[in-house]
Design a protein around this motif. Structure first.
Motif, mmCIF file in Angstrom:
data_model
loop_
_atom_site.group_PDB
_atom_site.id
_atom_site.type_symbol
_atom_site.label_atom_id
_atom_site.label_comp_id
_atom_site.label_asym_id
_atom_site.label_seq_id
_atom_site.Cartn_x
_atom_site.Cartn_y
_atom_site.Cartn_z
ATOM 1 N N GLY A 1 0.813 -1.209 0.000
ATOM 2 C CA GLY A 1 0.000 0.000 0.000
ATOM 3 C C GLY A 1 0.847 1.258 0.000
ATOM 4 O O GLY A 1 1.987 1.262 0.479
ATOM 5 N N LYS A 2 0.276 2.336 -0.524
ATOM 6 C CA LYS A 2 1.042 3.591 -0.559
ATOM 7 C C LYS A 2 1.212 4.151 0.851
ATOM 8 O O LYS A 2 0.430 3.849 1.756
ATOM 9 N N SER A 3 2.259 4.943 0.996
ATOM 10 C CA SER A 3 2.605 5.584 2.269
ATOM 11 C C SER A 3 2.834 4.585 3.402
ATOM 12 O O SER A 3 2.711 4.935 4.568
ATOM 13 N N ASP B 1 19.086 -12.490 6.564
ATOM 14 C CA ASP B 1 18.847 -12.524 5.126
ATOM 15 C C ASP B 1 17.485 -11.851 4.932
ATOM 16 O O ASP B 1 16.451 -12.487 5.081
ATOM 17 N N ALA B 2 17.526 -10.558 4.674
ATOM 18 C CA ALA B 2 16.286 -9.788 4.780
ATOM 19 C C ALA B 2 16.043 -8.967 3.525
ATOM 20 O O ALA B 2 16.920 -8.232 3.062
ATOM 21 N N LEU B 3 14.863 -9.118 3.009
ATOM 22 C CA LEU B 3 14.484 -8.394 1.794
ATOM 23 C C LEU B 3 13.335 -7.441 2.111
ATOM 24 O O LEU B 3 12.383 -7.820 2.803
ATOM 25 N N ILE B 4 13.445 -6.226 1.594
ATOM 26 C CA ILE B 4 12.289 -5.326 1.609
ATOM 27 C C ILE B 4 11.895 -5.105 0.147
ATOM 28 O O ILE B 4 12.728 -4.700 -0.676
ATOM 29 N N ARG B 5 10.637 -5.430 -0.168
ATOM 30 C CA ARG B 5 10.176 -5.251 -1.553
ATOM 31 C C ARG B 5 9.125 -4.141 -1.574
ATOM 32 O O ARG B 5 8.163 -4.174 -0.795
ATOM 33 N N VAL B 6 9.339 -3.181 -2.461
ATOM 34 C CA VAL B 6 8.370 -2.093 -2.600
ATOM 35 C C VAL B 6 7.679 -2.276 -3.945
ATOM 36 O O VAL B 6 8.308 -2.142 -5.004
ATOM 37 N N GLN B 7 6.395 -2.586 -3.897
ATOM 38 C CA GLN B 7 5.682 -2.884 -5.129
ATOM 39 C C GLN B 7 5.224 -1.611 -5.857
ATOM 40 O O GLN B 7 5.237 -0.524 -5.282
ATOM 41 N N HIS B 8 4.780 -1.801 -7.096
ATOM 42 C CA HIS B 8 4.340 -0.650 -7.903
ATOM 43 C C HIS B 8 3.265 0.169 -7.203
ATOM 44 O O HIS B 8 3.174 1.385 -7.355
ATOM 45 N N SER B 9 2.440 -0.510 -6.447
ATOM 46 C CA SER B 9 1.302 0.144 -5.800
ATOM 47 C C SER B 9 1.698 0.952 -4.561
ATOM 48 O O SER B 9 0.875 1.639 -3.975
ATOM 49 N N ALA B 10 2.965 0.854 -4.149
ATOM 50 C CA ALA B 10 3.351 1.415 -2.842
ATOM 51 C C ALA B 10 4.115 2.731 -2.970
ATOM 52 O O ALA B 10 5.242 2.866 -2.508
ATOM 53 N N LYS B 11 3.453 3.716 -3.570
ATOM 54 C CA LYS B 11 4.085 5.037 -3.692
ATOM 55 C C LYS B 11 4.300 5.660 -2.315
ATOM 56 O O LYS B 11 3.556 5.384 -1.380
ATOM 57 N N TRP B 12 5.266 6.541 -2.220
ATOM 58 C CA TRP B 12 5.559 7.320 -0.999
ATOM 59 C C TRP B 12 5.874 6.425 0.203
ATOM 60 O O TRP B 12 5.571 6.745 1.345
ATOM 61 N N THR B 13 6.506 5.349 -0.104
ATOM 62 C CA THR B 13 6.919 4.411 0.949
ATOM 63 C C THR B 13 8.197 4.889 1.620
ATOM 64 O O THR B 13 9.028 5.542 0.991
ATOM 65 N N LYS B 14 8.345 4.514 2.882
ATOM 66 C CA LYS B 14 9.642 4.697 3.555
ATOM 67 C C LYS B 14 10.090 3.324 4.026
ATOM 68 O O LYS B 14 9.325 2.632 4.724
ATOM 69 N N ALA B 15 11.307 2.945 3.678
ATOM 70 C CA ALA B 15 11.788 1.611 4.048
ATOM 71 C C ALA B 15 13.257 1.705 4.457
ATOM 72 O O ALA B 15 14.098 2.153 3.667
#
Lengths: 250, 415
Positions: free
Chosen positions: B265-267, B287-301
């Motif tokens: 989700g966004k934000s 072993d850690a992955l953070i994936r930001v999908q197309h739908s997740a605008k304005w994400t902070k990770a």
């Protein structure tokens, strides 16, 4: 007057660089000795050699304290026996509570001296009194050791440690650097209060300003890894007027 | 039962072999595709999975007796619910559960679901705080069970997870499916000391954090034996996770975290911090992955791993990764591995603190940042004590570090 600490023909290096080149110095009981010298003369190396810093390799000579050569002793053994160095740049230790650290150190020293350890309440009472005397912010005692402290706060914290640990020999490495006049006065008052006729001080400094507050009994001039001249307090004026160049290296 | 033989089966055969209901066909299809892991499986490459999947296990039966309902603690023994607690706002029951995470990356997550006939379902409908104690006593067994936590909308919950028991040479395969509904929050705190002779745990979990919900995950693993925590997190719009992990591994054990945080989700925001302290030939895993999908605008990770190696045989397998499919975001990741700071060590020693004590002090200080994420003072003290007990072999918690009771005493004296 008996000698508390005697350094004989001390040679030491940091990495491949020879810094101390046969240095001789004797600290008398109850006296204030000041060491002055230009940048790179070996002042800080001398203080580190006395407390057993890991960066300094003593290649020759002796440091006699309480009648024994301590060159091979661990830093904590020297500290427990009563040698204290106030660092020029005290390191920050995030996560180690200032009060907890100091109580551990104080009780280690008390145990070494055969004295009963201080419980938390006794320790805090004593510490708070000194914190107030030094004009430190009380909240600093519950913060991480030196973390985020200003230069002045770090130096006051060093003096607080000195006052709580009650060492026999105090080495003050550039204690005046970065201090404003109020902090300098507070720190100096703390140091002067510790003078009891038995405790010896080695004040390492670039500038004579600190010596207006902590009156030295002896001035030693350190150049290129050796003490090149020793005199009384009057030497300060000569140094101010003529600089270090008038004192020839041996 | 040997787990690796399941790799020869298709999804229908898996359902039949594991006597699972047809409602779990999603899990069966996923397992048939992902397979039971082996040493070549990417997510298990730093861990010794082979002995666990090739051994012929006695699968522990899970009794379905009526649980007690007393106190503030939910107790699960060898996978069976033995005390559902008496906690206001909470319902605890055994139920069939099929709302699994079909996108999970771990074959064992699906296997665990297929093997568990029912799950222990905890529904939180009011603000509450409770403890879940896991007891493992069956030796040389495969103990498998699932726990589900449902946090209703606009509900705020703290759950503390503890462990006990000596199930020697057992394999514990378990984990959570946690749903934090919109506008709700969950503080989930796990503290686990694993001794040398105990079972091997693989906890494989899924967390779904709905819109505007908040998950704070603090895990403390002090381990002398192998184990793995596998986590997949889904974040919906404006959802947040703060994950903090403290790991102390000794005795040549391999222990760690394999995780995937997916911003859907966004934000949405995520912060993941791991601190590992590795002793005596131990291997730490992050072993850690953070994936930001197309739908997740304005994400902070943000993701960070720090490890201290206490001796030369210790090893940290640290692999923080970001996989980003959008431009408009704020993200960072980093990893450091080193030894104790020599300057700090010397400073403490120069005040008369012996080297071994100074080292311990610095190690506790390193751990402090993660323990400090637990704002429940009682639990934070308990975790400090557990860590000290694991590290020192005993513990003596000094009150001056954590409370100001003595200060109050001094003030009283002065009045």
């Amino acid at each position: 007057m008996s000698k508390v600490l005697e350094i004989k023909e001390l040679k030491a290096k940091i990495g491949d660089k020879n810094i101390l080149k046969g240095l001789n110095l004797a600290l008398e009981e109850g006296k204030v000795h000041a060491i002055m010298g230009p940048n790179g003369a070996g002042k800080s190396t001398l203080s580190k050699a006395i407390v057993g810093h890991y960066n300094v390799e003593v290649t020759d000579g002796e440091i006699i304290y309480n009648g024994k050569n301590i060159v091979e002793e661990e830093p904590e053994e020297r500290a427990l026996d009563g040698i204290f160095l106030s660092f020029q740049n005290p390191v920050e230790v995030p996560g180690v509570n200032n009060a907890y650290f100091l109580r551990t150190a104080v009780n280690a020293r008390r145990k070494h001296l055969g004295l009963p350890e201080l419980n938390a309440a006794e320790f805090l009472r004593e510490m708070k009194a000194l914190v107030s005397e030094l004009g430190m912010k009380p909240e600093l005692i519950n913060r991480s050791l030196n973390e985020g402290f200003s230069g002045g706060e770090k130096k006051r914290n060093e003096i607080l440690q000195m006052m709580m640990l009650e060492p026999n020999v105090v080495i003050l490495d550039e204690i005046d650097s970065g201090l404003d006049i109020d902090a300098l006065r507070a720190v100096s008052e703390g140091i002067n209060k510790m003078k009891d006729g038995k405790r010896s001080f080695l004040v390492i400094t670039h500038y004579s300003r600190i010596l207006d507050y902590i009156k030295p009994d002896y001035i030693h001039v350190l150049k290129d890894g050796q003490i090149v001249h020793t005199g009384g307090p009057e030497l300060v004026e000569q140094l101010e007027e003529e600089g270090y160049s008038s004192f020839e290296e041996k | 039962m040997k787990l690796d033989i399941l790799n020869a089966l298709d999804s229908d055969s898996l359902l039949k072999e594991l006597k699972s209901s047809s409602s779990k066909s999603v899990a069966a299809s996923a397992l048939a595709k992902l397979k039971v892991p082996n040493k070549k499986t990417e997510k298990y490459r730093y861990f010794d999975i082979e002995p666990l999947v090739t051994k012929d296990w006695q699968v522990a039966d899970i009794a379905e007796a009526e649980p007690r309902s007393e106190g503030k603690k939910i107790v699960i023994q060898d996978g069976a619910l033995v005390n559902s607690g008496d906690i206001e706002g909470l319902s605890v029951e055994l139920a069939e559960f099929s709302d699994i995470d079909s996108e999970h990356f771990d074959g064992l997550y699906f296997l665990s679901h297929l093997m568990a006939k029912k799950a222990i379902v905890i529904r939180c409908s009011k603000d509450s705080s409770f403890e879940i104690e896991h007891i493992f006593s069956k030796e040389e067994s495969l103990i498998n069970y699932r726990v589900v936590i449902l946090v209703d909308a606009n509900t705020h919950v703290q759950a503390y997870e503890s462990f006990s028991g000596d199930a020697k040479e057992s394999f514990v395969l378990s984990g959570y499916d946690i749903f934090v509904s919109r506008d709700a929050s969950l503080k989930f705190i796990k503290s686990h000391t694993l001794k040398q002779t105990q079972y091997t745990p693989i906890f494989t979990s899924r967390y779904k954090v709905d819109s505007n919900a908040n998950l704070k995950l603090s895990s403390f693993d002090f381990s002398f034996a192998n184990g793995l925590n596998i986590i997949r997190v889904e974040l919906k719009e404006s959802a947040n996770i703060d994950a903090s992990h403290l790991l102390y591994v000794s005795n040549s054990a391999k222990y760690g975290i394999v995780s995937e945080i997916v911003h859907e989700g966004k934000s949405s925001t995520s912060s993941q911090k791991a601190k590992s302290i590795l002793d005596s030939g131990a291997r730490g895993i992050f072993d850690a992955l953070i994936r930001v999908q197309h739908s997740a605008k304005w994400t902070k990770a943000h993701q960070n791993s720090k490890a201290i190696l206490l001796e030369s045989g210790a090893y940290m397998a640290s692999k923080p990764q970001l996989e980003i499919y959008i431009d408009d975001l704020e993200a960072s990741h980093g990893s450091t591995t080193g030894q104790l700071d020599e300057q700090q060590l010397f400073y403490l020693r120069s005040r008369g603190i012996k080297e071994s004590d100074a080292r311990k002090m610095l190690i506790l200080a390193f751990a402090h940042e993660i323990v400090a994420t637990v704002d429940d003072e009682y639990l934070a003290n308990k975790i400090y004590a557990e860590f000290e007990r694991a590290y020192y072999g005993n513990y003596e918690l000094d009150c001056i570090k954590t409370c100001d009771g003595c200060e109050e005493l001094v003030l009283k004296d002065e009045q």
